[in-house]
Write an enzyme that holds these catalytic residues in place. Structure first.
Site, PDB file in Angstrom:
ATOM      1  N   ASP A   1     -10.918  12.425  43.248  1.00  0.00           N
ATOM      2  CA  ASP A   1      -9.715  13.255  43.411  1.00  0.00           C
ATOM      3  C   ASP A   1      -9.788  14.448  42.452  1.00  0.00           C
ATOM      4  O   ASP A   1     -10.414  14.376  41.397  1.00  0.00           O
ATOM      5  CB  ASP A   1      -8.482  12.398  43.101  1.00  0.00           C
ATOM      6  CG  ASP A   1      -7.185  13.095  43.454  1.00  0.00           C
ATOM      7  OD1 ASP A   1      -7.209  14.060  44.240  1.00  0.00           O
ATOM      8  OD2 ASP A   1      -6.130  12.663  42.946  1.00  0.00           O
ATOM      9  N   GLU A   2      -9.130  15.555  42.825  1.00  0.00           N
ATOM     10  CA  GLU A   2      -9.036  16.760  41.971  1.00  0.00           C
ATOM     11  C   GLU A   2     -10.424  17.186  41.479  1.00  0.00           C
ATOM     12  O   GLU A   2     -10.631  17.471  40.286  1.00  0.00           O
ATOM     13  CB  GLU A   2      -8.102  16.506  40.777  1.00  0.00           C
ATOM     14  CG  GLU A   2      -6.683  16.107  41.151  1.00  0.00           C
ATOM     15  CD  GLU A   2      -5.839  17.260  41.670  1.00  0.00           C
ATOM     16  OE1 GLU A   2      -6.404  18.347  41.918  1.00  0.00           O
ATOM     17  OE2 GLU A   2      -4.624  17.062  41.846  1.00  0.00           O
TER      18      GLU A   2
ATOM     19  N   LYS B   1      -3.149  15.841  50.361  1.00  0.00           N
ATOM     20  CA  LYS B   1      -4.410  15.365  49.777  1.00  0.00           C
ATOM     21  C   LYS B   1      -4.339  13.883  49.427  1.00  0.00           C
ATOM     22  O   LYS B   1      -5.254  13.115  49.764  1.00  0.00           O
ATOM     23  CB  LYS B   1      -4.719  16.189  48.520  1.00  0.00           C
ATOM     24  CG  LYS B   1      -5.813  15.619  47.634  1.00  0.00           C
ATOM     25  CD  LYS B   1      -6.018  16.480  46.413  1.00  0.00           C
ATOM     26  CE  LYS B   1      -4.832  16.490  45.493  1.00  0.00           C
ATOM     27  NZ  LYS B   1      -4.601  15.184  44.824  1.00  0.00           N
ATOM     28  N   THR B   2      -3.279  13.482  48.749  1.00  0.00           N
ATOM     29  CA  THR B   2      -3.153  12.079  48.341  1.00  0.00           C
ATOM     30  C   THR B   2      -3.088  11.159  49.555  1.00  0.00           C
ATOM     31  O   THR B   2      -3.702  10.086  49.569  1.00  0.00           O
ATOM     32  CB  THR B   2      -1.898  11.893  47.467  1.00  0.00           C
ATOM     33  OG1 THR B   2      -2.013  12.733  46.308  1.00  0.00           O
ATOM     34  CG2 THR B   2      -1.745  10.449  47.032  1.00  0.00           C
TER      35      THR B   2
ATOM     36  N   ARG C   1       4.017  26.498  44.236  1.00  0.00           N
ATOM     37  CA  ARG C   1       4.930  25.463  43.736  1.00  0.00           C
ATOM     38  C   ARG C   1       6.284  25.556  44.436  1.00  0.00           C
ATOM     39  O   ARG C   1       7.077  24.613  44.399  1.00  0.00           O
ATOM     40  CB  ARG C   1       5.184  25.630  42.217  1.00  0.00           C
ATOM     41  CG  ARG C   1       3.994  25.498  41.279  1.00  0.00           C
ATOM     42  CD  ARG C   1       3.143  24.304  41.552  1.00  0.00           C
ATOM     43  NE  ARG C   1       2.056  24.663  42.456  1.00  0.00           N
ATOM     44  CZ  ARG C   1       1.359  23.797  43.171  1.00  0.00           C
ATOM     45  NH1 ARG C   1       1.631  22.517  43.129  1.00  0.00           N
ATOM     46  NH2 ARG C   1       0.393  24.204  43.972  1.00  0.00           N
TER      47      ARG C   1
ATOM     48  N   GLN D   1      -7.199  26.116  43.188  1.00  0.00           N
ATOM     49  CA  GLN D   1      -6.344  25.604  42.117  1.00  0.00           C
ATOM     50  C   GLN D   1      -7.162  25.150  40.907  1.00  0.00           C
ATOM     51  O   GLN D   1      -6.708  24.314  40.122  1.00  0.00           O
ATOM     52  CB  GLN D   1      -5.474  24.459  42.640  1.00  0.00           C
ATOM     53  CG  GLN D   1      -4.507  24.885  43.737  1.00  0.00           C
ATOM     54  CD  GLN D   1      -3.535  23.786  44.122  1.00  0.00           C
ATOM     55  OE1 GLN D   1      -2.636  23.431  43.355  1.00  0.00           O
ATOM     56  NE2 GLN D   1      -3.709  23.236  45.312  1.00  0.00           N
TER      57      GLN D   1
END
Length: 656
Positions: free
Chosen positions: A223-224, A32-33, A601, A254
């Site tokens: 973002d997010e 994503k980043t 994770r 998420q």
């Protein structure tokens, strides 16, 4: 730049997409980043001026890293690009236009401590004694206001849903908040929640301000996005109204922060708010093995409200996730720590291992076992279990029962009561110490006057509390004594802490641990030895870098992180999903998203652990069942048809 050399096809599609509203559903570990960074670089390459781009993130670190990489990729001076957290961006606008709302240049931003003190001063000014146990403290009232501003709910609704035990003083709370608002304006200050709220007011109520910034930002990236609150989404919609070049990036699977005011509907309803929007999915996962992703995909598939996606692994095959039923919670802790030791012996750094859990109190036994075995660990979900204030408070009551001449325990307990400060506590302690039996002295007629007139009410309550705790207590198990203390301590918890329910669960966990002790003295001795062992372990492990420690964390705080080996403990029904969370609207689906976040994770090894027995639970004779999220994985499809053994879908069951 040749973007095809740096991006996979899904990422490339998002980076090269034209204008208009775009929703990027970025699965866990999908880059994503990287996608956001290259999107900004591509816009700059195409001639968009830096000052015409807005990049909104949730941490300054994320914004800084992205902008640094953009500068390195393009070689363009991006000093004028508007990148940062929502709050920092709001502050930039308000520094220029705050006067429109009545603020003067140089306004102060209050931190949480400043906010609490100012609210407390409002409580005092209203003539309410903030030291009494009957009225919520300033931090709680500030939390009520913050949640109201971020979610768009009125104060009455917030109190009714989140703090129903304060409904009796709702009218006073509303008056205090009105005075608090006036005091902030008079003192030329804003708290953190004001920054966002005032930014929205500027944009929605002052057309010239909106025209300037909506015209300025030709491209907006967020973002997010799944973690945005209602007020944040409204701000973005206002800013994007003119050019409509809006790209929001996030993962609906998420979305786990509703308790902070995050609004899941922001991302879910984006296509309805922007009917001409395009949806791009990033489903290639660079983090985890196929076995872990297979499990995660099957788990989240059962949620009805979602953007369906299937994570695909780039990495090769690895070990199957492991299911570990333990006889009880102590066996669970013993397994986790022994497996940690095995991994360390195999050469895995301690920092590559994480123990995750739904609630902080779930970590108590693992903390104890790590301390006993001398394994250095770092707790990211809070301070160590026995160092928490509410645990120390409760243990202080118990220490007095065993040793009525325990000065430090008396002074700690005395300080919990209204108008009993350090000087008064010392005075009362001297009175008690002079008596043959300090506890019996509490019940003498003259005791409430021992601290002076101001402390009389508080000491009367202290006397009543101890009468309730000790009368007929001979022969009671330790867990029953803890119950008695808690029944007298609960009101203090509710009026002091915003997260009173989770702190009470900590005490319940301590109560469960106490069932293995035959006497209160043995229980307290073991706790003291354990605490000293942990402290000695800390000193002995000073040679370790902080990074060389096993990580203990709630799932909430682990989001965005990754480890080669992950243990998810207390995978029992009522623990994950957490029973009280199921009472909330969308509670089960959010808890399932938490389970999904925990699974994703892990890079290489994933363990699900749960105890079969919990003697502190009176229901079902202490028997625990596996989490519904584990049981669901047995089903042949998401609609729950024919069940099959765990082995069929790739989970290895381990017998202790």
């Amino acid at each position: 730049m040749n973007y095809e050399d740096h991006l996979n096809p899904d990422q490339l599609q998002a980076v090269m997409a034209g204008g208009g509203p775009i929703l990027v559903i970025a699965g866990a570990g999908s880059g994503k980043t990287r996608t956001l960074t290259y999107r900004v670089a591509r816009l700059l390459d195409d001639g968009v001026r830096p000052e015409n781009i807005l990049l909104a993130t949730f941490t300054n670190k994320a914004a800084g890293e992205m902008l640094f990489r953009v500068g390195a990729l393009t070689g363009i001076d991006i000093a004028n690009l508007w990148g940062g957290t929502f709050h920092s961006l709001a502050n930039r606008v308000l520094r220029r236009y705050g006067y429109v709302l009545g603020y003067r240049p140089g306004y102060t931003i209050l931190d949480s401590d400043d906010t609490e003190k100012l609210v407390n001063s409002c409580i005092s000014e209203m003539g309410i004694d903030r030291k009494t146990e009957k009225f919520p403290r300033g931090n709680i009232i500030a939390d009520i206001l913050g949640y109201s501003l971020n979610t768009g709910q009125d104060i009455e609704t917030v109190v009714l849903k989140r703090y129903p035990y304060f409904n009796y003083c709702l009218e006073e709370i509303i008056k205090i908040l009105a005075l608090y608002k006036k005091k902030k304006l008079d003192s030329n200050s804003m708290d953190f929640d004001d920054l966002l709220f005032n930014w929205k007011v500027l944009l929605s109520s002052y057309p010239l301000v909106l025209e300037e910034y909506a015209g300025k930002f030709r491209h907006i990236l967020v973002d997010e996005y799944q973690d945005t609150s209602r007020v944040q989404a409204d701000i973005i919609d206002l800013l994007a109204a003119r050019h409509r070049n809006l790209m929001v990036v996030g993962d609906d699977s998420q979305s786990i922060y509703s308790f902070r005011g995050a609004n899941y509907d922001n991302i879910l309803d984006f296509p309805q708010r922007y009917p001409d929007s395009r949806i791009i999915k990033l489903e290639t996962n660079y983090r985890s093995t196929p076995e872990i992703l297979h499990l995660a995909n099957r788990s989240i598939d059962r949620n009805e409200r979602q953007f369906h996606k299937v994570l695909r692994a780039v990495r090769g095959s690895g070990p199957r996730p492991v299911l570990v039923p333990a006889g009880n919670v102590l066996q669970q802790a013993s397994f986790v720590v022994q497996r940690v030791i095995d991994l360390l012996r195999d050469g895995l750094p301690a920092s590559d291992i994480a123990v995750l859990y739904r609630a902080h109190y779930h970590s108590m036994e693992v903390q104890m076992e790590l301390a006993r075995r001398g394994i250095p660990f770092e707790i990211r979900s809070g301070i160590r279990f026995f160092e928490q204030a509410h645990i120390k408070d409760l243990i202080a009551y118990l220490r007095i029962i065993v040793n009525p001449r325990d000065e430090s325990a008396w002074k700690r307990v005395l300080g919990l009561y209204a108008r009993v400060g350090p000087k008064t506590a010392s005075k009362v302690w001297k009175h008690l110490y002079s008596k043959e039996d300090p506890i019996k002295a509490l019940f003498e007629d003259g005791f409430p006057k021992a601290g002076g007139k101001g402390a009389q009410e508080g000491l009367t309550k202290l006397s009543a509390a101890f009468r309730d705790i000790v009368e007929g207590s001979e022969g009671l198990p330790v867990s029953s004594l803890i119950d008695r203390v808690l029944s007298n301590y609960r009101a203090f918890l509710q009026h002091k802490y915003t997260e009173a329910a989770s702190r009470e669960e900590d005490i319940e966990q301590l109560k469960g641990f106490s069932t293995k002790f035959s006497s209160l003295g043995d229980f307290l001795s073991d706790l003291a030895l354990l605490t000293n062992t942990a402290a000695a372990g800390d000193e002995a492990s000073e040679t370790y870098l902080k990074e060389d420690r096993v990580v203990l964390s709630t799932v909430h705080q682990a989001k965005g992180l990754e480890w080669p080996a992950v243990f998810l403990i207390w995978c029992s029904e009522g623990m994950i999903p957490l029973a009280r969370a199921l009472k909330d609207e969308d509670g089960e689906e959010e808890e399932r998203r938490l389970f999904y976040v925990a699974c994703t994770r892990a890079k290489d090894e994933l363990y699900f652990c749960y105890p079969l027995m919990d003697y502190s639970r009176r229901m079902d004779n202490g028997y625990l069942s596996p989490s519904r999220f584990l049981e669901e994985l047995k089903m042949s499809d998401s609609r729950g048809k024919a069940a099959c053994p765990y082995e069929r879908w790739g989970l290895k069951e381990f017998e202790i």
